[in-house]
Design a protein around this motif. Sequence first.
Motif, short mmCIF file in Angstrom:
data_model
loop_
_atom_site.label_atom_id
_atom_site.label_comp_id
_atom_site.label_asym_id
_atom_site.label_seq_id
_atom_site.Cartn_x
_atom_site.Cartn_y
_atom_site.Cartn_z
N GLY A 1 32.94 33.78 41.86
CA GLY A 1 33.06 32.77 42.92
C GLY A 1 33.93 33.21 44.08
N ILE A 2 33.96 34.54 44.31
CA ILE A 2 34.83 35.10 45.36
C ILE A 2 33.98 35.88 46.37
CG2 ILE A 2 36.69 36.78 45.80
CD1 ILE A 2 37.88 34.59 44.23
N LEU A 3 34.27 35.71 47.65
CA LEU A 3 33.61 36.49 48.69
C LEU A 3 34.44 37.73 48.99
CD1 LEU A 3 32.87 33.60 51.23
CD2 LEU A 3 31.19 34.77 49.76
N LEU A 4 33.78 38.89 48.98
CA LEU A 4 34.45 40.14 49.41
C LEU A 4 34.24 40.22 50.92
CD1 LEU A 4 35.88 42.83 48.90
CD2 LEU A 4 33.66 43.83 48.35
N VAL A 5 35.28 39.89 51.67
CA VAL A 5 35.18 39.77 53.13
C VAL A 5 35.20 41.14 53.79
CG1 VAL A 5 36.40 38.88 55.17
CG2 VAL A 5 36.22 37.48 53.10
N ASP A 6 36.21 41.94 53.46
CA ASP A 6 36.32 43.30 54.00
C ASP A 6 37.26 44.11 53.12
OD1 ASP A 6 38.96 42.60 54.74
OD2 ASP A 6 38.39 42.12 56.80
N TYR A 7 37.26 45.42 53.31
CA TYR A 7 38.16 46.26 52.50
C TYR A 7 38.26 47.65 53.11
CZ TYR A 7 33.72 47.98 50.65
OH TYR A 7 32.45 48.48 50.54
N ILE B 1 33.93 64.92 46.70
CA ILE B 1 34.64 63.80 47.32
C ILE B 1 34.75 62.66 46.32
CG2 ILE B 1 34.51 62.01 49.11
CD1 ILE B 1 33.73 64.01 51.04
N LEU B 2 35.99 62.27 46.02
CA LEU B 2 36.22 61.17 45.07
C LEU B 2 36.95 60.04 45.79
CD1 LEU B 2 37.55 63.12 41.92
CD2 LEU B 2 35.20 62.35 42.39
N LEU B 3 36.72 58.82 45.29
CA LEU B 3 37.48 57.68 45.81
C LEU B 3 38.92 57.81 45.33
CD1 LEU B 3 37.63 54.88 47.16
CD2 LEU B 3 36.95 53.90 44.95
N GLY B 4 39.88 57.69 46.26
CA GLY B 4 41.29 57.82 45.90
C GLY B 4 42.04 56.52 46.14
N ASP B 5 43.34 56.62 46.15
CA ASP B 5 44.26 55.51 46.44
C ASP B 5 43.99 54.32 45.52
OD1 ASP B 5 46.56 54.99 48.01
OD2 ASP B 5 45.43 53.44 49.04
N GLU B 6 43.82 53.12 46.06
CA GLU B 6 43.69 51.94 45.20
C GLU B 6 42.69 50.96 45.77
OE1 GLU B 6 47.86 50.39 46.61
OE2 GLU B 6 46.82 48.63 45.80
N PHE B 7 42.18 50.11 44.88
CA PHE B 7 41.45 48.92 45.35
C PHE B 7 42.15 47.73 44.71
CE2 PHE B 7 38.69 45.50 45.92
CZ PHE B 7 37.90 45.79 47.03
N SER B 8 42.82 46.95 45.54
CA SER B 8 43.54 45.77 45.05
C SER B 8 43.55 44.75 46.19
CB SER B 8 44.98 46.16 44.69
OG SER B 8 45.74 46.30 45.88
N PRO B 9 44.00 43.53 45.93
CA PRO B 9 44.02 42.53 47.01
C PRO B 9 44.96 42.89 48.16
CG PRO B 9 44.14 41.46 44.86
CD PRO B 9 44.34 42.93 44.61
N ASP B 10 45.71 44.00 48.03
CA ASP B 10 46.53 44.49 49.15
C ASP B 10 45.68 45.11 50.26
OD1 ASP B 10 49.00 43.75 48.26
OD2 ASP B 10 49.75 45.79 47.95
N GLY B 11 44.51 45.63 49.91
CA GLY B 11 43.73 46.40 50.88
C GLY B 11 42.35 45.83 51.13
N CYS B 12 42.21 44.53 50.85
CA CYS B 12 40.90 43.90 51.10
C CYS B 12 41.13 42.43 51.40
CB CYS B 12 39.99 44.06 49.89
SG CYS B 12 40.52 43.20 48.41
N ARG B 13 40.08 41.74 51.79
CA ARG B 13 40.16 40.27 51.94
C ARG B 13 39.21 39.63 50.94
NH1 ARG B 13 41.09 41.71 57.55
NH2 ARG B 13 43.15 40.94 58.10
N LEU B 14 39.70 38.62 50.26
CA LEU B 14 38.95 37.93 49.21
C LEU B 14 39.11 36.43 49.43
CD1 LEU B 14 40.41 40.14 46.33
CD2 LEU B 14 38.04 40.24 47.16
N TRP B 15 37.99 35.74 49.60
CA TRP B 15 38.05 34.29 49.85
C TRP B 15 37.30 33.54 48.75
CZ3 TRP B 15 36.01 34.05 55.64
CH2 TRP B 15 36.96 34.65 56.49
N ASP B 16 37.79 32.35 48.42
CA ASP B 16 37.05 31.49 47.51
C ASP B 16 35.70 31.17 48.17
OD1 ASP B 16 37.40 29.45 45.04
OD2 ASP B 16 36.25 28.52 46.67
#
Length: 237
Positions: A170-176, A187-202
């Motif tokens: 029930g969450i919209l992935l707005v941007d990241y 080429i590998l995905l690095g760093d992190e994926f967390s709510p610090d680096g994206c926008r998530l809306w109900d």
Amino acid sequence: MKKRQELYAGKAKSVYYTDDPDRLILQFRDDTSAFDGRKKEALSRKGMVNNKFNAFIMGKLEEAGVGTHFDGLVSDTECVVKKLEMIPVECVIRNIAAGGLCKRLGIEEGRELDPPTFELFLKNDELHDPMINESLAETLGFATPEQLARMKVLTYQVNDVLKALFAAGGILLVDYKLEFGLFKDEILLGDEFSPDGCRLWDAKTREKFDKDRFRQGLGGVIEAYEEVGRRIGVSFD
Ligand code: ATP
Ligand code: TYD
């Protein structure tokens, strides 16, 4: 895996060498910053929440065939990753208009972006991560055209996987934002994926569950991160 000396202390994570020259330990700290470090606060539990959130997402991406640097958790706030030669370009996908895009182009927040947009930013704090394009990245030597093409494909692939994962909760992935790096020419995905680096809306109420709660002083930042995690199946035990 033994932790050795610190390689780098960023704004939210500390990076350590290990006894394996090809592996690093990332330590997620409680430190939270926004507006180029002008707003700073330590938010209790954030290191643990983001470490476990990121581990869950990296696992889902690996399952879907996206190569990542993630090897495994070593503690509540630390994980082992492959040591990448980071490409200093940040890849941003937007499914819905928000943040910098609205400011820059005067678009109303919440407008659906179809097809989703893809932008590049130079990772450079002193210059405030300016927007760049593929031509500048190539000519100035930040990444080759082949690397840029691969990062774009992977960033859109991540979008397909994560949009569906969050939608099921029930969450919209707005941007990241994603960061990539080279590991033995791959080429590998690095760093992190967390709510610090994206926008998530109900999806129903459009309530914000991401770092905008911190940027905008809305409170309940970590509670919101945990709520998203619970909705998509992350365990914080
Ligand atoms: P920003 O917040 O703008 O991303 P930062 O450097 O302050 O910048 P942190 O997340 O605090 O960010 O620090 C982590 C650093 O580790 C980042 O510079 C990131 O590029 C780097 N990094 C992440 N994963 C790897 C990896 N697998 N190998 C080498 N460096 C990595
Ligand atoms: P954007 O709207 O351009 O920036 P702002 O944070 O100023 O509103 O960012 C789009 C998304 O990418 C947003 O979820 C934040 C993330 N992002 C980062 O986490 N770090 C970055 O350096 C950049 C450029 C974006």
